[in-house]
Write an enzyme that holds these catalytic residues in place. Structure first.
Site, mmCIF file in Angstrom:
data_model
loop_
_atom_site.group_PDB
_atom_site.id
_atom_site.type_symbol
_atom_site.label_atom_id
_atom_site.label_comp_id
_atom_site.label_asym_id
_atom_site.label_seq_id
_atom_site.Cartn_x
_atom_site.Cartn_y
_atom_site.Cartn_z
ATOM 1 N N GLU A 289 6.912 -26.433 46.002
ATOM 2 C CA GLU A 289 7.313 -25.120 45.489
ATOM 3 C C GLU A 289 8.595 -24.640 46.152
ATOM 4 O O GLU A 289 9.497 -24.117 45.495
ATOM 5 C CB GLU A 289 6.206 -24.088 45.717
ATOM 6 C CG GLU A 289 5.576 -23.619 44.413
ATOM 7 C CD GLU A 289 4.358 -22.733 44.625
ATOM 8 O OE1 GLU A 289 3.530 -22.665 43.700
ATOM 9 O OE2 GLU A 289 4.219 -22.139 45.722
ATOM 10 N N GLU A 292 11.408 -26.384 44.679
ATOM 11 C CA GLU A 292 11.730 -25.841 43.353
ATOM 12 C C GLU A 292 12.472 -24.515 43.478
ATOM 13 O O GLU A 292 13.447 -24.259 42.765
ATOM 14 C CB GLU A 292 10.434 -25.650 42.532
ATOM 15 C CG GLU A 292 10.704 -25.246 41.089
ATOM 16 C CD GLU A 292 9.413 -25.017 40.280
ATOM 17 O OE1 GLU A 292 8.324 -25.377 40.780
ATOM 18 O OE2 GLU A 292 9.513 -24.468 39.174
ATOM 19 N N CYS A 309 -0.584 -21.337 41.696
ATOM 20 C CA CYS A 309 -1.781 -22.029 42.197
ATOM 21 C C CYS A 309 -3.067 -21.345 41.779
ATOM 22 O O CYS A 309 -4.143 -21.871 41.985
ATOM 23 C CB CYS A 309 -1.714 -22.215 43.705
ATOM 24 S SG CYS A 309 -1.261 -20.726 44.535
ATOM 25 N N SER A 329 6.248 -21.312 38.575
ATOM 26 C CA SER A 329 6.591 -22.614 39.135
ATOM 27 C C SER A 329 5.861 -23.693 38.351
ATOM 28 O O SER A 329 4.745 -23.486 37.871
ATOM 29 C CB SER A 329 6.162 -22.653 40.601
ATOM 30 O OG SER A 329 5.910 -23.976 40.983
ATOM 31 N N LYS A 368 -11.209 -22.354 38.450
ATOM 32 C CA LYS A 368 -10.886 -23.747 38.765
ATOM 33 C C LYS A 368 -11.663 -24.710 37.871
ATOM 34 O O LYS A 368 -11.244 -25.829 37.618
ATOM 35 C CB LYS A 368 -11.200 -24.036 40.232
ATOM 36 C CG LYS A 368 -10.283 -23.311 41.208
ATOM 37 C CD LYS A 368 -8.927 -23.982 41.328
ATOM 38 C CE LYS A 368 -7.979 -23.118 42.145
ATOM 39 N NZ LYS A 368 -6.607 -23.613 42.105
ATOM 40 N N GLU A 371 -9.612 -24.753 34.888
ATOM 41 C CA GLU A 371 -8.350 -25.418 35.193
ATOM 42 C C GLU A 371 -8.531 -26.938 35.131
ATOM 43 O O GLU A 371 -7.736 -27.657 34.522
ATOM 44 C CB GLU A 371 -7.851 -25.027 36.587
ATOM 45 C CG GLU A 371 -6.528 -25.711 36.952
ATOM 46 C CD GLU A 371 -6.078 -25.420 38.380
ATOM 47 O OE1 GLU A 371 -6.937 -25.408 39.281
ATOM 48 O OE2 GLU A 371 -4.876 -25.216 38.587
ATOM 49 N N GLU A 376 -3.436 -30.213 29.792
ATOM 50 C CA GLU A 376 -2.229 -30.631 30.512
ATOM 51 C C GLU A 376 -2.576 -31.423 31.766
ATOM 52 O O GLU A 376 -1.746 -32.150 32.307
ATOM 53 C CB GLU A 376 -1.399 -29.412 30.928
ATOM 54 C CG GLU A 376 -0.816 -28.593 29.786
ATOM 55 C CD GLU A 376 -1.791 -27.542 29.255
ATOM 56 O OE1 GLU A 376 -3.020 -27.673 29.494
ATOM 57 O OE2 GLU A 376 -1.334 -26.601 28.592
ATOM 58 N N CYS A 513 -8.385 -15.564 46.984
ATOM 59 C CA CYS A 513 -9.562 -16.426 46.788
ATOM 60 C C CYS A 513 -10.742 -16.048 47.677
ATOM 61 O O CYS A 513 -11.876 -16.375 47.358
ATOM 62 C CB CYS A 513 -9.196 -17.883 47.051
ATOM 63 S SG CYS A 513 -7.842 -18.444 46.023
HETATM 64 S S1 SF4 Z 1 -10.470 -17.563 43.409
HETATM 65 FE FE1 SF4 Z 1 -9.439 -16.023 42.215
HETATM 66 S S2 SF4 Z 1 -7.482 -15.830 43.191
HETATM 67 FE FE2 SF4 Z 1 -8.328 -17.755 43.870
HETATM 68 S S3 SF4 Z 1 -7.565 -19.246 42.458
HETATM 69 FE FE3 SF4 Z 1 -9.515 -18.611 41.707
HETATM 70 S S4 SF4 Z 1 -9.038 -16.996 40.276
HETATM 71 FE FE4 SF4 Z 1 -7.242 -17.277 41.524
#
Ligand code: SF4
Ligand SMILES: Cc1cc2nc3c(=O)[nH]c(=O)nc-3n(C[C@H](O)[C@H](O)[C@H](O)COP(=O)(O)O)c2cc1C
Ligand code: SF4
Ligand code: SF4
Ligand code: SF4
Ligand code: SF4
Ligand code: SF4
Ligand code: SF4
Ligand code: SF4
Ligand code: FES
Ligand code: FES
Ligand code: FES
Lengths: 584, 170, 606
Positions: A289, A292, A309, A329, A368, A371, A376, A513
């Site tokens: 990052e 970048e 992230c 990013s 996550k 994600e 992608e 998080c």
């Molecule tokens: S815990 Fe919340 S702040 Fe952390 S990556 Fe997941 S969604 Fe984003």
């Protein structure tokens, strides 16, 4: 003089209480140690979150002068007010509200994901409900098990609206709303769409405040067990920074105790072949990052650059600000980087066919899960990460395997993708990513050593924070936001040209998080988040290396495999793309 | 399937144009006037299917859930298409004590429908409404704009037949 | 065009041609009830005849608001002949024109027949009108609501002029306070006090809201006022704006009343044209405008905080109080919400003085109250009487008692929030406090008369069905509790109940009242609790399952006329001509058609 005018004296159960004007009966009662049950109430006022719908009616107390019941969570005390919290009328009223809720509830606690962690259940226990006198029609909505992150069982909903407050007011995503009216009311998505068909970011904040099991993370543990039991598969796991400071809470430790070593031991005992640290990925992310950023600054690329992230945040910008997709990013998140490298670098080193690797992560996060499933990040059928479990699911696996967490020894991470610096540790809190990036960018740009690594102005719980850092002869304007509503404010300011930044860090969850949707429930206690945050900064301080570019395994990775930051190989493995999506 | 019901491009362009014009003509805070916009949209489209709701949401910069929450709260808004004839049976107190419930029951039975659902032939949608302010002639039944006062249970067949007949002639 | 002084208003009023200057004036009702019997067509056809004969100079046909006697509609008052025609139909138009207007003869078949079978020529001699006294409805039915001239001729806008030109806002509030006017929307809160509270809060913006949601099913007072005398409302709201320091008012009107908007909009435009609304009213620096917000079908939006939410474009869910709207209301600004009927009393109070108003009514309830009288009573319509009139006077003197002289068992007052009042309390003088004392409430003015045949459990179930259907669903006790109460009542009436259900109903009702968030839930159990109090035996009959559910035929009275079998919609009556008929009790839907048809009263009610 002024102070006295602001003070009010009232009387609760015969006890005299002096409080400031604007205090609720509930707060006043707490002050003198009188407990009043609550359910819909949620107050995290330090970070501007409060559910004040006062609709569950389990906190009713009697106002003697009026002889009427009032909701203690919402009613403010007034001078001379006399409150009886345990009059017959009040107790009967509260019990009736709860009994009515239960008369419209499945009551299958034994097999419920919230069993023993459920506010409704403990209230029924606390209020000594042993019989439900009323019965009749119950809600019957289909469960939504279709999304990647969240399961929704509206039949367990008590309409407290906490999730609506979170999603609509705090996150400003507006996925959930009460639909219909009267007995038919249901808190749901627009047109009852499956969650996955909406613009849900999977931030999981609705889950983290839901008092029942109406909203919960999707349970991915069966799949992980299956992988662990499959002899053909090489099963790797990684652990995110915020997990280690929260997992203890599931086993009776206080919030903020650091349990890194125990976590690794538990994962080994569960049978994972390698245990990696997502913090390694964090250090790597910083380097990519920062590269970048420097590139964008030097080549006149788009500024600000936004950190990428947090996947909930990425979803948010794709749906809500499709016109701004050139600013995040292109770096993948640390989780995906560790995944991608496990299936390439690690696989190559150990001569394992990447197809035989199962990559699991333990995350504080619900997003996550989604994600990991992003197209992608699933090129050629080979996902960077296969399964994601939340901190809570992880604790359930430990319990299921009958591992006594408290007696676990400490073990270190496996080395190849296991080393991490203090900079990576603070990734788990709001402001941490940018602080870590600044440490590296500073030295990258100036070529000088950074002496004072603590950037206090980037820390804290303020929703939107700004900082300017002098790097050589340029000053870098930094923006930080946590909670998506704050992110929206920042983005609108940028879009409308009202504010300029060079780089911005955004985290979807309150506090970052540490307050993730997959963490042990904070049950409305802001101190839990504060303690977790402090633990991460303590961890950073305690480590010998506190700058990402000092991570030797990361440097080795570049030498051995990626050649250099921003290389085409790095791009292939560690960067991604975004696309505009419909807002619903 | 889902995509289709949300597809705004399926909607009649000229009607959308009219709706846009209406929204443009509103003064002040437009979000505040969501209910008026929905009234207008229902006037134009006959009912408020999901894509119309989503269109309104986008136009007013509101979330879909918010708009859907409002639409489903108020009994005036229909998400489903309505029949050629909307039969409203007043269930206000004055009408109720004069036997409106029996009238309603009979109408539902004869049209083989449930409340607020369109009959299979697309002819009727039956609603119960609250006092329409014509209590003097209770019980009251309206069919579209036509008001029937002092309706007796055994007159219902005749009233329905009339509209069925009208329909066949068309 | 703009009116700038009381003098110019006076000149204007004098210039209006009064009804007495015509040879004949016909007040033809175009209220909703009458409209539903095609009164608009009747009026149109009559006007066409007048046009045809060029009689507009001498015949004054006025399309007016509700003439109150809706049960006898369509209705016409003819002056100066002092003749009242009832139940007029299209086929009568020719006769009215030729016989009455041209020839001056009275058409006896269109006269009202009293219970004693006498023909009564003039409304003045009808019992229905005798005891009435109009303040709120003072212009309704007398003036053409679409013509501001007629309103001005009745001293319209004079009170506004007096307020703006001669009084301070505080003085206006003082008069309203002293008049003793209390809110007619149900709560009975002193209007002057509410205004004073709102006036006292400092704010850059304030609002006046008129609550025209009129949700009580079976009530249509507010509608009649808006349709029949819209200028009174506009004038009153403007006075309120002046008093509390607001420059913007809104009328929140239920969607069912969309057709009332036409006269209202006309009136708003006329008032603006004459400088009686808008910028610099009466040439002063006070400006006030009125907008219209439409509801969309939700009873709870009559509750003021829900109404405000709805006006802001949200779901109409009530908010907790405090804060009250006077502190934080529409758009978070101080707001005074008042009912239509409350408002229209104000100009009369300003014109005639607080003392005058306070001379009507009782100790703590001043002025008059409008009721919508309906149900099992001979004379159905709008009734305005001084507070303190007894129910007996309303039901029997004004209402004419039961049409078939059956026993009147109770009246339901206050709609779904109210309760029943039984015969033994019919002599209670009606005011806010006396009604509360006997476990009922004034409510908005719905008054439904029930006779001996009414099933009180069914009535209670009807109301509960209404409230649980209209509950916004926000708070637990009302969302689930009213549903449970309704289910218990359903079980009872389906003969599936048990004695313990009665206790359940009572405790549930008591706790829902105590714990609900807004007035809807807090009053929803009232119809049940009050019928349980007075008609316990009817509940017990269901709970102990001693009640029959279908109609039956008493063999010895049956003469075999077959009438019942012919009317039964489900064909469950069998029997040969001149033989005893029987009802298949399992198929009977209890519609009661056979009961009405039987010439020998051989049919037994359930
Ligand atoms: S815990 Fe919340 S702040 Fe952390 S990556 Fe997941 S969604 Fe984003
Ligand atoms: C469920 C519910 C429904 C109501 N409906 C009405 C209504 O239809 N019209 C009305 O004027 N007031 C209604 N009210 C009372 C209003 O909340 C408010 O008290 C009133 O408009 C104030 O005006 P007033 O002081 O002039 O009576 C209702 C209250 C409740 C709790
Ligand atoms: S949500 Fe709570 S009360 Fe409901 S079944 Fe689950 S554990 Fe039990
Ligand atoms: S608590 Fe009771 S219901 Fe639950 S498992 Fe134990 S015995 Fe069974
Ligand atoms: S996960 Fe986040 S965005 Fe999705 S519904 Fe919950 S709060 Fe809203
Ligand atoms: S889903 Fe959970 S948080 Fe949301 S309203 Fe229902 S119970 Fe409350
Ligand atoms: S009492 Fe009923 S209407 Fe009022 S807030 Fe509660 S649920 Fe809504
Ligand atoms: S009450 Fe109605 S359904 Fe029953 S027998 Fe009589 S006519 Fe037939
Ligand atoms: S109407 Fe009466 S008398 Fe005639 S057949 Fe029926 S029950 Fe017998
Ligand atoms: S906790 Fe107070 S009403 Fe729910
Ligand atoms: S109750 Fe039916 S019209 Fe009033
Ligand atoms: S509507 Fe005509 S008399 Fe009431």
């Amino acid at each position: 003089m002024k102070l006295i005018e602001k003070m009010i004296t009232c009387n609760i159960n015969g006890l005299k209480v002096d409080v400031e004007k604007g205090t609720t009966i509930l707060q006043a009662a707490e002050k003198v140690g009188i407990h009043i049950p609550t359910l819909c109430h949620l107050d995290l006022h330090d970070i501007g979150i409060a559910n004040q719908s006062a609709n569950c009616r389990v906190c009713m107390v009697e106002d003697e002068a009026r002889g009427a019941l009032v909701p203690s969570c919402a009613e403010l005390v007034s001078e001379g007010m006399k409150i009886q919290t345990d009059s017959m009328k009040a107790v009967m009223g509260r019990r009736t509200s709860l009994e009515l809720l239960l008369s419209n509830h499945p009551q299958d606690c034994l097999t419920c994901v919230k069993n023993l962690d459920c506010e409704l259940q403990s209230l029924a226990h606390e209020m000594n409900i042993k019989e439900i006198r009323y019965h009749g029609e119950k809600m019957s909505h289909p469960k939504d098990l279709t999304s990647k992150g969240i399961m929704k069982d509206s039949n367990k909903c008590i309409m407290c609206r906490r999730c609506v407050t979170m999603c609509d007011e705090v996150q400003t995503v507006g996925i959930l709303s009460p639909l219909k009216r009267g007995f038919d009311v249901v808190v749901a998505t627009a047109f009852h769409l499956d969650l996955g068909e909406t613009s849900c970011t999977y931030c999981g904040q609705c889950v983290s405040v839901c008092p029942t099991a109406a909203l919960a993370e999707m349970n991915d543990t069966p799949k992980i067990w299956r992988a662990l039991n499959n002899k053909e598969k090489h099963v790797i796991v990684q652990v995110a920074p915020a997990v280690r400071v929260a997992i203890g809470e599931e086993f009776g430790y206080k919030a903020g105790e650091i349990k890194t070593g125990q976590v690794v031991s538990a994962l080994k005992r569960l049978g994972f072949d390698s245990v990696f640290d997502t913090n390694f990925g964090a250090d790597l992310t910083i380097i990519e990052e920062a590269t970048e950023l420097v590139h964008r600054i030097e080549q006149g690329g788009t500024l600000p650059m936004l950190t990428s992230c947090c996947p909930a945040w990425v979803q948010f910008i794709e749906h809500q600000f499709p016109e701004l997709l050139d600013i995040p990013s292109s770096c993948k998140s640390p989780q995906q980087m560790v995944g991608a490298l496990s299936k390439s670098y690690y696989a190559e080193k150990h001569g394992i066919d990447p197809k035989d690797i199962v990559m699991v992560s333990v995350m504080p996060c619900v997003a996550k899960k989604a994600e990991a499933a992003r197209e992608e990040l699933n090129k050629d059928g080979l996902a960077d990460v296969d399964y994601v479990m939340t901190t809570r699911e992880f604790s359930r696996m430990i319990k299921e395997a009958a591992i006594d967490f408290k007696k676990l020894p400490e073990s270190p991470f496996d080395i190849l993708l296991g080393e991490a610096t203090g900079a990576a540790a603070i990734f788990g809190t709001t402001g941490g990513v940018i602080e870590a990036a600044t440490r590296t960018a500073y030295e990258m740009i100036t070529g000088k050593e950074l002496k004072e690594v603590d950037f206090k102005q980037m820390r804290g719980f303020e929703g939107v924070r700004e900082a300017t850092v002098k790097i050589g002869d340029m000053s870098l304007k930094i923006g930080i936001a946590h909670e998506l509503g704050n992110a929206r404010k920042l983005l609108e300011a940028i879009r409308d040209g009202r504010n300029h930044f060079d780089v911005i860090e955004i985290m979807a969850c309150p506090g970052g998080c540490i307050g993730g949707g997959g963490q042990p429930y904070h049950h409305g206690d802001i101190n839990v988040l504060k303690k977790r945050q402090k633990a991460l900064y303590d961890l950073d301080k305690s480590l010998p290396k506190r700058k990402s570019h000092e991570n030797e395994m990361v440097l080795k990775l570049y030498d051995d495999f990626l050649t250099k930051p921003g290389s085409s190989k790095a791009h292939e493995l560690l960067h991604t793309t975004y696309s505009a999506k419909q807002r619903i | 399937m889902r995509k289709e019901i949300l597809d705004i491009s399926q909607l009649d362009k000229s009607l959308l144009h009219e709706l846009d014009a209406y929204i443009d003509s509103l003064k002040g805070d437009k979000q505040e006037q969501l209910i008026h916009v929905l009234h207008r949209a229902q006037e134009l489209f006959g009912h408020l299917p999901y894509n119309v709701q989503l269109y309104v949401a986008h136009a007013l910069k509101l979330s879909g859930a918010k708009v859907n929450g409002v639409v489903t709260f108020y009994s005036f808004f229909n998400e489903e298409p309505t029949g050629k004839y909307t039969i409203s049976v007043c269930m206000g107190t004055a009408c109720f004590v004069k036997g409106a419930d029996k009238v309603l029951e009979r109408i539902l039975k004869l049209t083989k429908t449930k409340k607020n659902e369109m009959s299979e032939d697309g002819l009727f949608t039956i609603k119960d409404v609250r006092c329409i302010g014509a209590c003097g002639l209770a019980p009251i039944v309206t069919v579209n704009d036509k008001v029937y006062g002092k309706v007796k249970v055994n007159e219902v067949d005749g009233i329905l037949e009339k509209y069925r007949g009208d329909h066949h002639e068309n | 065009m703009k009116t700038n002084s009381l003098d110019s208003l006076k000149t204007w009023a004098k210039s209006v041609r009064s009804d007495s200057e015509f040879r004949i004036t016909i007040l033809a009702c175009a209220g909703t009830s009458c409209l539903s019997s095609e009164s608009d067509l009747i009026i149109e056809m009559l006007q066409a005849k007048i046009d045809e004969h060029n009689l507009n100079g001498e015949v004054n046909l006025k399309k007016v608001g509700c003439l109150r006697f809706c049960g006898e509609g369509p209705i016409m008052f003819i002056e100066p002949d002092n003749i009242t025609y009832v139940r007029v139909a299209i086929k009568d138009v020719d006769d009215i024109f030729t016989k009455h207007i041209l020839e001056g003869t009275t058409i006896t078949r269109l006269l009202y027949t009293s219970k004693k079978n006498e023909l009564i020529e003039s409304y003045e001699n009808m019992n229905f009108f005798k005891k009435q006294f109009r303040i709120a409805l003072r212009n309704v039915g007398d003036i053409d609501p679409r013509n501001i001239d007629e309103y001005v001729a009745q001293d319209g806008y004079k009170a506004l002029g007096m307020s703006l030109l001669e009084k301070t806002p505080d003085e206006v509030i003082k008069i309203v306070k002293e008049s003793g006017l209390r809110g007619r929307g149900g709560g009975g809160f002193p209007t002057g006090l509410k205004w004073a509270y709102t006036a006292a809060v400092k704010s850059d913006e304030k609002y006046v809201i008129c609550n025209a949601d009129e949700g009580d099913p079976g009530a249509f007072m507010d509608r009649s006022i808006i349709e029949g005398d819209p200028h009174s409302l506009i004038e009153a709201m403007t006075i309120a704006g002046y008093a509390i320091g607001a420059n913007q008012g809104y009328i929140y009107i239920r969607a069912e009343y969309a057709i009332s908007l036409e006269p209202l909009n006309i009136a708003l435009n006329q008032a603006k044209e004459h400088g009686l609304l808008g910028e610099n009213i009466f040439g002063t620096d006070f400006s006030f405008d009125i907008g219209i917000k439409l509801g969309a079908g939700a009873f709870v939006c009559g509750e003021e905080t829900a109404l405000i939410r709805s006006m802001e474009g949200h779901r109409g869910e009530p908010d907790k109080k405090p804060p009250y709207p006077s502190e934080s209301g529409f758009r978070g600004k101080p707001t005074s919400v008042n009912n239509v009927e409350t408002f229209v009393n104000v100009p009369a109070i300003i014109l005639n003085g607080a003392e005058w108003f306070a001379s009507f009514g009782t100790e703590r309830s001043k002025g008059t109250k409008v009721f919508a009288l309906a149900g099992n009573v001979k004379n159905i319509g709008l009734v305005e009487v001084p507070m303190g009139t007894t129910l007996r006077e309303i039901i029997f003197d004004i209402g004419g008692g039961h049409p078939e002289n059956k026993t009147i068992k109770a009246v339901q007052i206050g709609g779904p929030s109210g309760g029943v009042i039984t015969e033994e309390y019919f002599d209670t003088p009606i005011d806010y406090d006396s009604l509360t004392a006997i476990g009922a409430m004034m409510g908005s003015g719905g008054l439904i008369v029930m006779d001996e045949d009414s099933d009180m459990v069914e009535i209670a179930k009807f109301y509960l069905d209404f409230t649980q259907d209209e509950s916004c669903g926000k708070c637990t006790p009302c969302r689930i509790g009213t549903k449970r109460m309704f289910e218990i009542l359903e079980r009872l009436t389906n003969m599936e109940g048990e004695p313990a259900d009665l206790e359940r109903l009572e405790t549930l009702g008591y706790n829902i009242k105590n714990t609900s968030l807004c007035g809807l839930g807090q009053t929803a159990p009232n119809p049940v609790l009050s019928t349980m109090k007075f008609f316990k035996e009817e509940y017990e009959a269901y709970a102990y399952r001693t009640k029959r559910t279908s109609y039956a035929i008493e063999g010895k009275k049956c003469i075999g006329c077959t009438k019942c079998a012919r009317v039964c919609p489900v064909n469950c009556i069998t029997g040969k001509v001149r033989e005893i008929h029987t009802i298949d009790e399992s198929a009977c839907i209890a519609c009661g058609a056979c009961y009405d048809a039987c010439p020998t009263q051989a049919i037994l009610k359930p």
